[in-house]
Enzyme design. Structure first.
Site, PDB file in Angstrom:
ATOM      1  N   ASP A  16      17.804  64.795  56.458  1.00 15.70           N
ATOM      2  CA  ASP A  16      19.132  64.497  57.067  1.00 15.70           C
ATOM      3  C   ASP A  16      19.846  63.356  56.350  1.00 15.70           C
ATOM      4  OD1 ASP A  16      20.097  66.461  58.924  1.00 15.70           O
ATOM      5  OD2 ASP A  16      20.659  64.538  60.321  1.00 15.70           O
ATOM      6  N   HIS A 239      21.681  46.054  62.004  1.00 18.91           N
ATOM      7  CA  HIS A 239      23.208  46.170  61.552  1.00 18.91           C
ATOM      8  C   HIS A 239      24.071  44.971  62.063  1.00 18.91           C
ATOM      9  CE1 HIS A 239      22.024  50.082  60.337  1.00 18.91           C
ATOM     10  NE2 HIS A 239      22.588  50.740  61.324  1.00 18.91           N
TER      11      HIS A 239
HETATM   12  C1  BG6 Z   1      22.553  54.220  62.340  1.00 19.89           C
HETATM   13  C2  BG6 Z   1      22.254  54.152  63.733  1.00 19.89           C
HETATM   14  O1  BG6 Z   1      21.709  53.441  61.646  1.00 19.89           O
HETATM   15  O2  BG6 Z   1      23.912  53.719  62.248  1.00 19.89           O
HETATM   16  C3  BG6 Z   1      23.230  55.476  64.384  1.00 19.89           C
HETATM   17  O3  BG6 Z   1      20.860  54.777  63.758  1.00 19.89           O
HETATM   18  C4  BG6 Z   1      24.293  54.939  64.288  1.00 19.89           C
HETATM   19  O4  BG6 Z   1      22.850  55.520  65.893  1.00 19.89           O
HETATM   20  C5  BG6 Z   1      24.861  54.488  62.808  1.00 19.89           C
HETATM   21  O5  BG6 Z   1      25.455  55.952  64.782  1.00 19.89           O
HETATM   22  C6  BG6 Z   1      26.143  53.933  62.837  1.00 19.89           C
HETATM   23  O6  BG6 Z   1      26.359  53.863  61.374  1.00 19.89           O
HETATM   24  P1  BG6 Z   1      28.168  53.986  60.767  1.00 19.89           P
HETATM   25  O7  BG6 Z   1      28.199  53.724  59.318  1.00 19.89           O
HETATM   26  O8  BG6 Z   1      28.640  55.517  61.333  1.00 19.89           O
HETATM   27  O9  BG6 Z   1      29.003  53.081  61.692  1.00 19.89           O
END
Ligand code: BG6
Length: 488
Positions: A16, A239
């Site tokens: 994915d 994050h």
């Molecule tokens: C990923 C998580 O690292 O970051 C997900 O595993 C999450 O659960 C995603 O949805 C969020 O990323 P973005 O860029 O869509 O805010």
């Protein structure tokens, strides 16, 4: 780097991540001129496929990012090699294809990037076979790896020991895509390029900071993965803590310039601020798990999630940074799935203007600076002005730097976070990648909390899919000193 031969190998090319992020980002680098027809991109995964079959699989993920001609010429650079993740013979067959290609290039140096789009349980197997048969002999080799980097301090240390026995730290690029987002990249410019901001970026002027991550969808079939991790590991420990450390760090000695040591200045400061975190107080944490509504299934209705799961899908955690700049300022981190909206932002509340009731006969609200990471990148400052006209009342309005209005030409072309970070890898700029000691320190902050959750020391509060999350979260947020000025 563009004058030297370059091959990119995507391990886990049929997964994915590769389809949704890695290949589209490589394609963007191609259409913007950072990759050219002389480069080679080799997909590697277990399923057997011809190059053309692989290209057919990938095409649908590229078409919205460029013209048909661009897609086809990019796909011609893409080849495919199949093999197991511990199969040195198969990896060496892939490497032979790279070598044959490199031999046709005019450059005497051939560089390689290996992108690990694979689950963590095969990280070290793949690393070992690359080390054995896949390293460039004439140029550099760099390896991009993705989270999860362990589940707690102990498992991180194990992974780190295993990986560092194979690769030296300087070739490992740990990607955290939040570091590649425009507004995260912008944080240091905003702070350090504005004399009206940096002097007030401290406990004397800021009363609280809230970093919110909200998603309006649930685990969407990823319940099996998610249940092993939970919201704290899934987005907070990586994050959001990355965004927080960039926000809170001291000014680095230097940002830009030549040489690999430049990127270390930023990372040094991020580590230092992480070391100043106090242990999280358990009464400054609220955890939740979503229930279904008429339309959407609840978390536990996902077939891959066990019925007795105690994994949080929502959390508010208050952090305290015990250093001269931040003593006493609560850093509220709030993250949740299946909420009422999708939004990531940093909201900074300043102290109230002094003696406002004396001067204006009214309680003037505090200023608030908001950095909206997504959707719709924006920076705005809630500002108090005299109500226009004959009135002398105060009204709160916004100094508004919404990127769609202010940067109309570039706004629609802002690069995806992965595109930016892969380009940084090609350039050898590691400032937006996570160093091993950053992970060590951030796991130290989170591990005791995660252990208490696993020891069932928390009540998991149910909340409805599509709601703002548990009310108890708002109570905690207000208790530690944040003032709601709207519903967000
Ligand atoms: C990923 C998580 O690292 O970051 C997900 O595993 C999450 O659960 C995603 O949805 C969020 O990323 P973005 O860029 O869509 O805010």
């Amino acid at each position: 780097f563009m004058k030297e031969a370059l091959s990119v190998v995507v391990i886990g090319a049929s997964g994915d991540l590769a389809k949704k992020k890695t290949y589209p980002s490589l394609f963007s680098l191609y259409t913007s001129g950072f990759l050219s027809d002389s480069n080679m991109i080799c997909g590697y995964a277990r399923s057997k496929m011809s190059d053309d079959e692989f290209r057919d699989k990938m095409r649908p993920f590229l078409i919205k990012h460029g013209s048909d001609d661009q897609v086809e010429s990019f796909l011609r650079l893409c080849i495919y090699s199949s093999g197991g993740y511990d199969d040195a013979k198969a990896m060496s067959a892939a490497a032979a294809k790279l070598e044959a290609h490199e031999a046709q290039q005019t450059s005497s140096k051939a560089n390689r990037v290996y992108y690990f789009a694979i689950p963590p349980n095969v990280f070290t197997d793949v690393a070992a076979i690359i080390k054995e048969v896949g390293m460039s002999t004439t140029g550099w080799t760099r390896v991009i790896v993705e989270k999860p980097f362990g589940k707690d301090s102990e498992s991180f240390e194990q992974l780190d020991r295993d990986m560092s026995a194979i690769f030296t730290e300087d070739i490992v690029y740990r990607i955290d895509h939040y570091l590649g987002k425009e507004m995260t990249q912008n944080l240091s410019s905003l702070r350090f390029a504005n004399t009206f901001l940096e002097p007030i970026w401290n406990r004397n002027h800021i009363s609280s900071v809230m970093i919110s991550f909200k998603e309006d969808f649930g685990t969407q079939g990823r319940g099996g993965y998610f249940d092993q991790y939970g919201i704290i590991r899934d987005v907070m420990q990586n994050h959001l803590i990355q965004v927080l450390t960039l926000f809170a760090m001291e000014p680095p000695t230097k940002f830009a310039g030549e040489g690999s040591e430049i990127s270390e200045h930023v990372r040094d400061e991020k580590v230092k601020v992480l070391r100043a975190f106090d242990p999280v107080q358990l009464d400054e944490v609220v955890l939740g798990q979503y229930l279904g509504n008429e339309k959407e299934p609840g978390y536990k209705e996902d077939k891959t999630v066990p019925d007795d799961s105690v994994t949080p899908t929502y959390a508010v955690v208050v952090f305290r940074i015990n250093n001269p700049r931040w003593d006493g300022v609560p850093f509220i981190m709030r993250a949740g799935k299946a909420l009422n909206e999708r939004k990531t932002e940093i909201r900074i509340q300043f102290k109230r203007p002094p003696a406002s009731t004396f001067m204006f006969e009214t309680d003037v609200p505090a200023n608030e600076l908001v950095v909206r990471v997504q959707p719709g990148e924006a920076i705005y400052m809630k500002t108090n002005v005299k109500e226009p006209g004959l009135s002398n009342d105060i009204v709160t309005t916004e100094l508004d730097l919404s990127y769609n209005k202010r940067f109309q030409d570039t706004y629609s072309q802002l690069p995806d976070a992965y595109t930016r970070l892969i380009l940084d890898t090609l350039r050898g700029d590691k400032s937006s990648f996570v160093r091993d000691d950053e992970l060590r320190e951030s796991w130290k902050v989170f591990t005791p909390l995660l252990k208490s959750i696993e020891d069932k020391r928390f009540k998991l509060i149910p909340y409805e899919y599509g709601s703002r999350g548990p009310e108890q979260a708002d109570e905690l947020i207000m208790r530690v000193g944040f003032k709601y000025t709207g519903t967000y």
